[in-house]
Design a protein around this motif. Sequence first.
Motif, PDB file in Angstrom:
ATOM      1  N   TRP A  87       0.858  -1.186   0.000  1.00  0.00           N
ATOM      2  CA  TRP A  87       0.000   0.000   0.000  1.00  0.00           C
ATOM      3  C   TRP A  87       0.892   1.232   0.000  1.00  0.00           C
ATOM      4  N   LYS A 131      -3.509  -4.338   7.936  1.00  0.00           N
ATOM      5  CA  LYS A 131      -2.549  -4.342   6.830  1.00  0.00           C
ATOM      6  C   LYS A 131      -1.579  -5.521   6.956  1.00  0.00           C
ATOM      7  N   ALA A 190      -8.808   0.009   6.896  1.00  0.00           N
ATOM      8  CA  ALA A 190      -7.682  -0.461   6.095  1.00  0.00           C
ATOM      9  C   ALA A 190      -8.249  -1.182   4.888  1.00  0.00           C
TER      10      ALA A 190
END
Length: 170
Positions: free
Chosen positions: A88, A156, A122
């Motif tokens: 990300w 994450k 997230a």
Amino acid sequence: MFEWLRRLRRPDPIDPQLWRETRNAVPWLHALDAERDARLGGLAARFLHEKTISPIGELSLDGQQRCMLAALCCLPLLEFGAEGLHGWSQLIVYPEAFRVQRSHIDAAGVLHEGHDELIGEAWESGPLVLSWADVLADCESPRAGFCVAAHEIAHKLDVLDGALDGTPPL
């Protein structure tokens, strides 16, 4: 500069005065020993180097506030390592809790639609989203036992193995 080229370059260390200010603003950092503090500083520098921090609306974040966000997001990575930053590239920061529209189909096949008010999120293949007001509230009440930044980073970490299923690659 191309994103991939920027990531190849080694991040500059965080200015020592800025790191002291960040440590003063984030209560969970006070108890870190020197070795963990240095490791967290390196992770936070990498975070600031690799991630785009995007304040939304009228919110403006100065260097110390950005460093604070990086430190909070990297705290769960202290023993895991920089691999936790993969997959990300953006941290979106709302001034307050934010509303999202949700829809899902239940087991009976009925479609449910509605709005949720969130303080963090997230996305599986996208950014991390936080409420700045709630980040600050967490820091003001560290004994409450919650840190939205750490919570969302845990998601994450979970998705690093390709599935958001509660089983991160530890």
